[in-house]
Design an enzyme around this catalytic site. Structure first.
Site, PDB file in Angstrom:
ATOM      1  CG  LEU A  34      -1.914  -1.138   1.340  1.00  0.00           C
ATOM      2  CD1 LEU A  34      -2.698  -1.037   2.644  1.00  0.00           C
ATOM      3  CD2 LEU A  34      -2.870  -1.127   0.149  1.00  0.00           C
ATOM      4  N   GLY A  35       2.059   1.166   0.516  1.00  0.00           N
ATOM      5  CA  GLY A  35       2.923   2.341   0.586  1.00  0.00           C
ATOM      6  C   GLY A  35       4.304   1.963   1.086  1.00  0.00           C
ATOM      7  CG  ASP A  60       6.544  12.047  11.848  1.00  0.00           C
ATOM      8  OD1 ASP A  60       6.958  13.099  11.313  1.00  0.00           O
ATOM      9  OD2 ASP A  60       6.517  10.952  11.272  1.00  0.00           O
ATOM     10  CB  VAL A  68       1.967   0.265   4.671  1.00  0.00           C
ATOM     11  CG1 VAL A  68       0.583  -0.075   5.214  1.00  0.00           C
ATOM     12  CG2 VAL A  68       2.688   1.205   5.636  1.00  0.00           C
ATOM     13  CE  LYS A 119       3.750   2.360   8.992  1.00  0.00           C
ATOM     14  NZ  LYS A 119       3.791   3.794   9.357  1.00  0.00           N
ATOM     15  N   GLY A 138      10.829   5.570   4.439  1.00  0.00           N
ATOM     16  CA  GLY A 138      12.167   5.358   4.964  1.00  0.00           C
ATOM     17  C   GLY A 138      12.187   4.406   6.129  1.00  0.00           C
ATOM     18  CG  MET A 139      10.084   3.359  10.377  1.00  0.00           C
ATOM     19  SD  MET A 139       9.232   4.305  11.657  1.00  0.00           S
ATOM     20  CE  MET A 139       7.573   4.308  10.982  1.00  0.00           C
TER      21      MET A 139
END
Length: 580
Positions: A18-19, A143, A26, A41, A22-23
């Site tokens: 889905l996405g 964030d 998903v 995630k 940098g971390m």
């Protein structure tokens, strides 16, 4: 035992991506235990291999799982498992399971340009509601940015990744590393850019940036490097949103300006105050005046030049379901009298500079005149000394000053230390030698003022005491209680709660974590319900099938490895269900 790479923790079957970031990546996923469609995630391996980060990540995920709010993406599960690569090497991976949201990230929407003013205000209001709930639970997001905000196809706001930024910032000290993981410094607060301590007002600044971007289609600060962006957050003044979008009212300009104040003490102190001001602006009323500028800024306007608004390059195709967010506003924000002026006209600056020059000239002349005076006879024989009047009733003070030949006037102000109707101080102050008939100002107490209870959750009792006393409160009772998310010795909440207005000097009670939780009796519950109950306690159970008993239509808990009762936080628990 190592798991198959496409299945996480033996239950989450990975689907399409889905996405990416940098971390983490998903994925759409299917939970084979609950039968639900979820979003998973999966942290990248570099982060997953960092033990300190993994521990912080799990702790923050547990805290996030306890939050249930219509505008917050629900965290359902978090943990670690392993898989074998093609060479037979075992890898550890950390994951976070969230509710599935059918919608788009706000970042993809604002990339097309400004939202309708009415829609921008509505989205900001829902965002403030979600963040207020988190702040009341003692959780600061750290964030907030459009890529962490989802809008459903009906337009509802869903914010995600609470606490993840804290895990990153607690693990990595370098700004460049932090931004490479989180993605951007465009929404950092000045205190984050300086590496200072953050609190709820940090989120308020970030929401101000998001509101600016929704109103204009641009972020106020940008640059080629994280350091360049951080420098602007610390030093540059943002332009007024109305300079980029004429449909933005001066009242909304004022709201954004206050939210983006460099000093935390000059921003809205709570999301409640921010939301109230936003509502006033939406209704066409000028919100309460922001913190007064310094004398120099009052004369000459902001010291630093306004930054140019920055537009990131993003191309997004817009599904028809989201078209209502854009287009011509049916109602533009009302025009208000005396709109805020962010920088003075050139003629005004020239006139003010001339006046300042005259004032400095007069001061210099006065200095030369004083230098020529002789030390003798500075005070005539008839001079009088201003008496000590602190804590004297105003009537007695006026009578005493009248007897000495003074002319009096009053200024009423709140005081946390002086009783109502008594003198706080005088101007000139006590002991000053003046001529008879001189004017004396009496500053008279109107009594204690009401102050909002500050944010002290997640602090030690000594630190919370300092914070409360600085606000004019006293610490009342300190009581221990269970908490799944706050470590032993840290404040869980206050009574009255954060943001409540109290008279200065009032007592504020503290609820402090004892580092324990209470496990309920799970036997007889469905496995799904037991999982949900344990998730509120920040526990991810091990679920095992018992083939020795008949399978039920709905998987139901047969046994639990930990008996009902009080246990330490993070206690591991195994539940079984019949699958024979």
């Amino acid at each position: 035992m190592a798991q198959n790479k496409s299945v996480i923790a033996g239950r989450y079957e990975l689907g399409k991506v889905l996405g990416t970031g940098g971390m983490a990546d998903v994925y759409a996923a299917h939970d084979s235990v609950s039968g639900q469609k979820v979003a998973l995630k999966l942290l990248n391996e570099e982060l997953a291999s960092n033990l300190k980060f993994r521990e912080r990540f799990k702790q923050e995920a547990r805290a996030s799982a306890s939050m249930v709010h219509p505008n917050i993406v629900r965290v359902l599960d978090a943990g670690e498992d392993t898989y074998l690569d093609d060479a037979g090497v075992e890898h550890t991976r950390s994951y976070l399971v969230m509710e599935n949201v059918d919608g788009l990230e706000l970042s993809k929407l604002v990339a097309r340009g400004a939202l309708k003013v009415t829609e921008a205000i509505r989205v900001a209001a829902e965002l403030l509601s979600a963040v207020e709930y988190a702040h009341n639970a003692g959780i600061v997001h750290r964030d907030i940015k459009p890529s962490n905000i989802m809008l459903t196809r009906s337009g509802n706001v869903k914010i995600l990744d609470f606490g993840i930024a804290r895990a990153v910032s607690d693990t990595f000290d370098d700004l460049a590393v932090t931004t490479s993981i989180l993605g951007t410094a465009a929404y950092f607060s000045p205190e984050q850019a300086k590496g200072q301590k953050v609190d709820a007002r940090t989120d308020i600044y970030a929401i101000g940036i998001v509101l600016f971007e929704m109103l204009t289609g641009k972020v106020p600060f940008g640059g080629d490097t994280a350091v360049a962006v951080a420098h602007q957050h610390i030093h540059a003044q943002p332009v007024a949103p109305s300079s980029l979008n004429p449909k933005v009212s001066p009242a909304l300009d004022a709201v954004v300006s206050k939210a983006l104040s460099k000093a935390k003490t000059q921003r809205y102190q709570t999301t409640t105050a921010f939301g109230r001001a936003l509502g006033e602006a939406a209704a066409g009323r000028v919100p309460a005046a922001p913190t007064p500028p310094s004398p120099v800024e009052e004369l000459l306007g902001p010291i630093s030049e306004p930054a140019l608004a920055y537009t990131p390059t993003v191309n997004t195709e817009l599904p028809a379901d989201f078209a209502f967010l854009f287009g011509t506003d049916p109602q533009t924000a009302p025009t208000l009298i005396e709109p805020e002026q962010f920088r003075p006209p050139v003629k005004r600056v020239v006139a003010i500079v001339g006046v300042v020059a005259l004032i400095f000239g007069a001061i210099m002349g006065m200095g030369l005149w004083v230098a020529t005076l002789q030390p003798a006879n500075l005070f005539p024989a008839s001079t009088v000394t201003v008496p000590q009047l602190n804590n004297v009733t105003v009537s007695k003070a006026e009578a005493q000053l009248k007897d000495l030949g003074f002319i009096t006037s009053q200024v009423v102000e709140n005081s946390a230390t002086t009783d109502k109707g008594k003198v706080i101080r005088t101007d000139p102050p006590k002991g000053t030698v003046v001529d008879p008939g001189s004017p004396i100002i009496l500053f008279v107490s109107a009594g204690k003022t009401e102050v909002e209870v500050p944010q002290v959750a997640d602090m030690t009792v000594p630190d919370a005491t300092i914070q409360l006393e600085a606000a004019g409160f006293k610490v009342g009772t300190v009581t221990e209680g269970h908490s799944p998310s706050y470590s032993a010795g840290l404040v869980i909440s206050t009574t009255p709660s954060l943001g409540t207005k109290l008279i200065q000097g009032s007592k504020v009670n503290l609820l402090v974590s004892d580092g324990k939780i209470e496990i309920p009796d799970l036997r007889g519950m469905s496995v799904t319900d037991a999982n949900n109950v344990l998730s509120t306690l920040s526990i991810t159970p091990t679920v095992q099938a018992d083939t020795g008993c008949p399978k039920a239509a709905t998987p139901t808990v047969k046994t639990q490895s930990v008996s009902p009762g009080v246990v330490p936080q993070g206690t591991n628990i195994t539940i079984t269900y019949c699958a024979g």
